[in-house]
Design a protein around this motif. Structure first.
Motif, PDB file in Angstrom:
ATOM      1  N   ALA A  58       0.825  -1.210   0.000  1.00 17.32           N
ATOM      2  CA  ALA A  58       0.000   0.000   0.000  1.00 17.32           C
ATOM      3  C   ALA A  58       0.862   1.265   0.000  1.00 17.32           C
ATOM      4  O   ALA A  58       0.342   2.379   0.084  1.00 17.32           O
ATOM      5  CB  ALA A  58      -0.914   0.001   1.219  1.00 17.32           C
ATOM      6  N   LYS A  59       2.194   1.084  -0.087  1.00 15.89           N
ATOM      7  CA  LYS A  59       3.155   2.185  -0.085  1.00 15.89           C
ATOM      8  C   LYS A  59       3.070   3.014   1.192  1.00 15.89           C
ATOM      9  O   LYS A  59       3.190   4.243   1.182  1.00 15.89           O
ATOM     10  CB  LYS A  59       2.987   3.065  -1.324  1.00 15.89           C
ATOM     11  N   VAL A  60       2.846   2.287   2.290  1.00 14.49           N
ATOM     12  CA  VAL A  60       2.910   2.878   3.627  1.00 14.49           C
ATOM     13  C   VAL A  60       4.208   2.402   4.272  1.00 14.49           C
ATOM     14  O   VAL A  60       4.552   1.215   4.189  1.00 14.49           O
ATOM     15  CB  VAL A  60       1.687   2.467   4.470  1.00 14.49           C
ATOM     16  N   PHE A  61       4.931   3.303   4.909  1.00 13.87           N
ATOM     17  CA  PHE A  61       6.221   2.945   5.502  1.00 13.87           C
ATOM     18  C   PHE A  61       6.017   2.083   6.754  1.00 13.87           C
ATOM     19  O   PHE A  61       5.210   2.412   7.621  1.00 13.87           O
ATOM     20  CB  PHE A  61       7.022   4.191   5.846  1.00 13.87           C
ATOM     21  N   LEU A  62       6.766   0.987   6.805  1.00 13.89           N
ATOM     22  CA  LEU A  62       6.749   0.076   7.944  1.00 13.89           C
ATOM     23  C   LEU A  62       8.139   0.096   8.565  1.00 13.89           C
ATOM     24  O   LEU A  62       9.126  -0.297   7.931  1.00 13.89           O
ATOM     25  CB  LEU A  62       6.379  -1.334   7.481  1.00 13.89           C
ATOM     26  N   VAL A  63       8.233   0.577   9.795  1.00 12.73           N
ATOM     27  CA  VAL A  63       9.514   0.658  10.508  1.00 12.73           C
ATOM     28  C   VAL A  63       9.484  -0.381  11.620  1.00 12.73           C
ATOM     29  O   VAL A  63       8.916  -0.156  12.692  1.00 12.73           O
ATOM     30  CB  VAL A  63       9.754   2.074  11.078  1.00 12.73           C
ATOM     31  N   GLY A  64      10.058  -1.541  11.351  1.00 16.06           N
ATOM     32  CA  GLY A  64      10.079  -2.623  12.329  1.00 16.06           C
ATOM     33  C   GLY A  64      11.125  -2.373  13.395  1.00 16.06           C
ATOM     34  O   GLY A  64      12.201  -1.847  13.108  1.00 16.06           O
ATOM     35  N   SER A  65      10.805  -2.778  14.628  1.00 22.32           N
ATOM     36  CA  SER A  65      11.779  -2.584  15.708  1.00 22.32           C
ATOM     37  C   SER A  65      12.045  -3.873  16.476  1.00 22.32           C
ATOM     38  O   SER A  65      12.566  -3.848  17.584  1.00 22.32           O
ATOM     39  CB  SER A  65      11.303  -1.481  16.668  1.00 22.32           C
ATOM     40  N   ASN A  66      11.709  -5.004  15.885  1.00 24.99           N
ATOM     41  CA  ASN A  66      12.127  -6.281  16.451  1.00 24.99           C
ATOM     42  C   ASN A  66      12.155  -7.368  15.384  1.00 24.99           C
ATOM     43  O   ASN A  66      13.197  -7.692  14.873  1.00 24.99           O
ATOM     44  CB  ASN A  66      11.254  -6.706  17.631  1.00 24.99           C
ATOM     45  N   ALA A  67      11.011  -7.932  15.026  1.00 22.83           N
ATOM     46  CA  ALA A  67      10.974  -9.066  14.107  1.00 22.83           C
ATOM     47  C   ALA A  67      11.660  -8.745  12.783  1.00 22.83           C
ATOM     48  O   ALA A  67      11.378  -7.724  12.158  1.00 22.83           O
ATOM     49  CB  ALA A  67       9.524  -9.475  13.844  1.00 22.83           C
ATOM     50  N   GLY A  68      12.557  -9.644  12.357  1.00 22.56           N
ATOM     51  CA  GLY A  68      13.263  -9.472  11.091  1.00 22.56           C
ATOM     52  C   GLY A  68      13.370 -10.774  10.337  1.00 22.56           C
ATOM     53  O   GLY A  68      14.479 -11.261  10.086  1.00 22.56           O
ATOM     54  N   PRO A  69      12.236 -11.404   9.975  1.00 22.82           N
ATOM     55  CA  PRO A  69      12.284 -12.708   9.308  1.00 22.82           C
ATOM     56  C   PRO A  69      13.053 -12.657   7.992  1.00 22.82           C
ATOM     57  O   PRO A  69      12.972 -11.681   7.235  1.00 22.82           O
ATOM     58  CB  PRO A  69      10.815 -13.062   9.097  1.00 22.82           C
ATOM     59  N   THR A  70      13.781 -13.721   7.722  1.00 25.55           N
ATOM     60  CA  THR A  70      14.659 -13.779   6.564  1.00 25.55           C
ATOM     61  C   THR A  70      13.954 -13.519   5.232  1.00 25.55           C
ATOM     62  O   THR A  70      14.515 -12.822   4.373  1.00 25.55           O
ATOM     63  CB  THR A  70      15.381 -15.143   6.552  1.00 25.55           C
ATOM     64  N   PRO A  71      12.742 -14.022   4.990  1.00 24.59           N
ATOM     65  CA  PRO A  71      12.115 -13.782   3.682  1.00 24.59           C
ATOM     66  C   PRO A  71      11.967 -12.309   3.314  1.00 24.59           C
ATOM     67  O   PRO A  71      11.982 -11.975   2.127  1.00 24.59           O
ATOM     68  CB  PRO A  71      10.745 -14.458   3.829  1.00 24.59           C
ATOM     69  N   ILE A  72      11.834 -11.407   4.301  1.00 25.94           N
ATOM     70  CA  ILE A  72      11.677  -9.989   3.966  1.00 25.94           C
ATOM     71  C   ILE A  72      13.016  -9.257   3.964  1.00 25.94           C
ATOM     72  O   ILE A  72      13.082  -8.066   3.674  1.00 25.94           O
ATOM     73  CB  ILE A  72      10.691  -9.267   4.910  1.00 25.94           C
ATOM     74  N   THR A  73      14.083  -9.989   4.282  1.00 26.65           N
ATOM     75  CA  THR A  73      15.418  -9.397   4.303  1.00 26.65           C
ATOM     76  C   THR A  73      16.080  -9.494   2.938  1.00 26.65           C
ATOM     77  O   THR A  73      16.822  -8.602   2.543  1.00 26.65           O
ATOM     78  CB  THR A  73      16.303 -10.106   5.348  1.00 26.65           C
ATOM     79  N   GLY A  74      15.800 -10.610   2.236  1.00 26.08           N
ATOM     80  CA  GLY A  74      16.411 -10.847   0.941  1.00 26.08           C
ATOM     81  C   GLY A  74      15.470 -10.581  -0.211  1.00 26.08           C
ATOM     82  O   GLY A  74      15.123  -9.441  -0.507  1.00 26.08           O
ATOM     83  N   LYS A  75      15.027 -11.643  -0.861  1.00 26.75           N
ATOM     84  CA  LYS A  75      14.216 -11.508  -2.081  1.00 26.75           C
ATOM     85  C   LYS A  75      12.881 -10.808  -1.832  1.00 26.75           C
ATOM     86  O   LYS A  75      12.325 -10.199  -2.740  1.00 26.75           O
ATOM     87  CB  LYS A  75      13.983 -12.886  -2.683  1.00 26.75           C
ATOM     88  N   GLY A  76      12.343 -10.894  -0.625  1.00 31.45           N
ATOM     89  CA  GLY A  76      11.057 -10.270  -0.326  1.00 31.45           C
ATOM     90  C   GLY A  76      11.163  -8.876   0.259  1.00 31.45           C
ATOM     91  O   GLY A  76      10.211  -8.373   0.855  1.00 31.45           O
ATOM     92  N   CYS A  77      12.318  -8.217   0.099  1.00 35.24           N
ATOM     93  CA  CYS A  77      12.517  -6.891   0.684  1.00 35.24           C
ATOM     94  C   CYS A  77      11.632  -5.861  -0.006  1.00 35.24           C
ATOM     95  O   CYS A  77      11.109  -6.100  -1.095  1.00 35.24           O
ATOM     96  CB  CYS A  77      13.982  -6.480   0.584  1.00 35.24           C
ATOM     97  N   SER A  78      11.471  -4.728   0.632  1.00 32.75           N
ATOM     98  CA  SER A  78      10.616  -3.667   0.100  1.00 32.75           C
ATOM     99  C   SER A  78      11.237  -2.304   0.369  1.00 32.75           C
ATOM    100  O   SER A  78      11.808  -2.085   1.451  1.00 32.75           O
ATOM    101  CB  SER A  78       9.232  -3.712   0.750  1.00 32.75           C
ATOM    102  N   PRO A  79      11.127  -1.364  -0.570  1.00 32.44           N
ATOM    103  CA  PRO A  79      11.624  -0.006  -0.309  1.00 32.44           C
ATOM    104  C   PRO A  79      10.856   0.704   0.794  1.00 32.44           C
ATOM    105  O   PRO A  79      11.314   1.725   1.306  1.00 32.44           O
ATOM    106  CB  PRO A  79      11.432   0.703  -1.659  1.00 32.44           C
ATOM    107  N   TYR A  80       9.702   0.151   1.194  1.00 29.10           N
ATOM    108  CA  TYR A  80       8.885   0.783   2.237  1.00 29.10           C
ATOM    109  C   TYR A  80       9.111   0.161   3.614  1.00 29.10           C
ATOM    110  O   TYR A  80       8.435   0.536   4.566  1.00 29.10           O
ATOM    111  CB  TYR A  80       7.405   0.723   1.850  1.00 29.10           C
ATOM    112  N   PHE A  81      10.060  -0.783   3.709  1.00 22.64           N
ATOM    113  CA  PHE A  81      10.344  -1.392   5.013  1.00 22.64           C
ATOM    114  C   PHE A  81      11.741  -1.018   5.483  1.00 22.64           C
ATOM    115  O   PHE A  81      12.721  -1.170   4.757  1.00 22.64           O
ATOM    116  CB  PHE A  81      10.243  -2.915   4.950  1.00 22.64           C
ATOM    117  N   PHE A  82      11.815  -0.544   6.734  1.00 23.02           N
ATOM    118  CA  PHE A  82      13.078  -0.274   7.414  1.00 23.02           C
ATOM    119  C   PHE A  82      13.063  -0.994   8.763  1.00 23.02           C
ATOM    120  O   PHE A  82      12.006  -1.127   9.385  1.00 23.02           O
ATOM    121  CB  PHE A  82      13.266   1.227   7.645  1.00 23.02           C
ATOM    122  N   SER A  83      14.233  -1.420   9.209  1.00 25.60           N
ATOM    123  CA  SER A  83      14.342  -2.089  10.510  1.00 25.60           C
ATOM    124  C   SER A  83      15.354  -1.379  11.388  1.00 25.60           C
ATOM    125  O   SER A  83      16.403  -0.945  10.905  1.00 25.60           O
ATOM    126  CB  SER A  83      14.783  -3.545  10.318  1.00 25.60           C
TER     127      SER A  83
END
Length: 388
Positions: free
Chosen positions: A113-138
């Motif tokens: 939805a192009k809403v920024f998601l700033v995670g502050s704990n969970a960092g599952p591997t699928p969203i770290t590599g191929k499933g990454c997004s320009p709208y996600f920061f950790s």
């Protein structure tokens, strides 16, 4: 139309525009605030709100409105709330999220939805590599990264044979893989437990029979409290030492007390880290909440400070997605963890520490940093990330 009337219309339009521009930036705070994992989510929320309170309801000088929601550690509940935050509440940013099963469920609905998601704990591997997004920061770590440091710690401790224990969900699987990546000794056994199970007698009996040099555990929240107490009661804490991540930490230590003395942990954070940002944070957190901050509070405080830095740079404009993303990526804030920068996948490059449970000056169990494991740890999946 008279000139006076035209001037009145123009003035009214400008005033309305100014009012709209001054509307608070809406931030959804989504975390586990009930059940066995509630202590982690509460620490997350308290850490985040400390930064907001320090600016009297603002971040980066911009007024914010925080919408607090409980996912109950249920992925389906998390998705329901995420959609509510997006569709009904029209938030510009979502932050929080303790558990990886919830993060896996909400990541795509929020970022697509192009809403920024700033995670502050969970960092599952699928969203770290191929499933990454320009709208996600950790502001925390990739799950594997958290345990890679522990594998190296076990090497330095001279552990030749180890038994691995973790709950059966994404973060537990990442824990096993991350630990194995750097550990050079023998894995004599590994076991996945049911999430939130209360009794670990079978696991403990299996460990006793295997007779490893040490065990490695990842049991966050209430799971860590139950396991550690039962392991101590079985008389194994001194016979088969426990090395852990997120099992004994600032969120569980108050419930464990002296039961946890002597435990060795790998962590991205400890309350005694000697840097100016952390000293200020710890003093303020203790004063406001009357307890020591955990890594969950620290990472969430960093998330708030990161968001504040981006809002300051953009003057509170989150609608210009490219500009706000660039402002986040700059990471123009002082992390309580020490060095902090973003990798190409927008996960941190940051230190990891050995943190032991000792008897503090007041006679109570306390967490004490005992040196750096990695100065600038990078996750193993950034190379697989291709931003759109």
């Amino acid at each position: 139309m008279t000139m006076r009337a035209m001037r009145s219309i123009v003035l009214a339009t400008l005033l309305l525009g100014g009012t709209a521009a001054a509307a608070p930036v809406r931030i959804g705070f989504l975390s586990t605030l009930s059940g066995p994992g509630a202590a982690l989510g509460v620490d997350q929320y308290d850490g985040f709100m400390l930064a907001v309170d320090q600016e009297n309801g603002r971040l980066g000088g911009v007024e914010v409105k925080i919408l607090r929601e409980d996912d109950e550690m249920k992925p389906e509940k998390g998705v329901q709330i995420a959609r509510q935050l997006l569709d009904r509440d029209r938030v510009s940013i979502v932050t929080g999220i303790v558990f990886s099963n919830v993060m896996m469920a909400v990541h795509r609905p929020i970022t697509s939805a192009k809403v920024f998601l700033v995670g502050s704990n969970a960092g599952p591997t699928p969203i770290t590599g191929k499933g990454c997004s320009p709208y996600f920061f950790s502001t925390s770590w990739n799950n594997d990264q958290l345990h890679e440091a522990a594998g190296e710690l076990a090497n330095r401790m001279g552990v030749k044979r180890v038994y691995l224990l973790a709950p059966n969900y994404q973060a537990g699987k990442d824990a096993m893989e991350g630990f194995k990546r750097n550990y050079k000794g023998e894995i004599v056994g590994e076991r996945f437990s049911a999430v939130n199970q209360p009794d670990y007698s079978v696991e403990i009996a299996t460990v006793a029979a295997a007779r490893p040099d040490a065990i490695y555990t990842f049991y966050p929240g209430g799971m860590g409290v139950n396991f550690t107490k039962q392991y101590q009661q079985a008389g194994l804490m001194t016979k088969i030492p426990m090395v852990s991540v997120s099992t004994i930490d600032g969120s569980t230590l108050p419930a464990l007390g002296e039961v946890a003395l002597g435990a060795v942990t790998s962590s991205p954070y400890a309350p005694d880290l000697d840097n100016a940002a952390n000293r200020e944070f710890v003093q303020a957190f203790r004063k406001k909440y009357g307890r020591e901050p955990s890594l969950y509070a620290a990472q969430s405080y960093d998330a708030a400070r990161l968001i504040a830095s981006a809002l300051r740079r953009t003057g509170g404009n989150v609608d210009d997605k490219a500009a706000f993303r660039a402002a986040l990526k700059a990471a123009d804030f002082q992390s309580v963890r020490g060095y902090f920068a973003f990798n190409t996948n927008q996960f941190p490059i940051s230190p990891f520490y050995r943190v032991d449970v000792i008897k503090g000056r007041d006679g109570q169990a306390a967490l004490a940093s005992k040196g750096v494991i990695f100065e600038r740890s990078r996750d193993s999946y950034a190379g697989e990330c291709r931003m759109d």
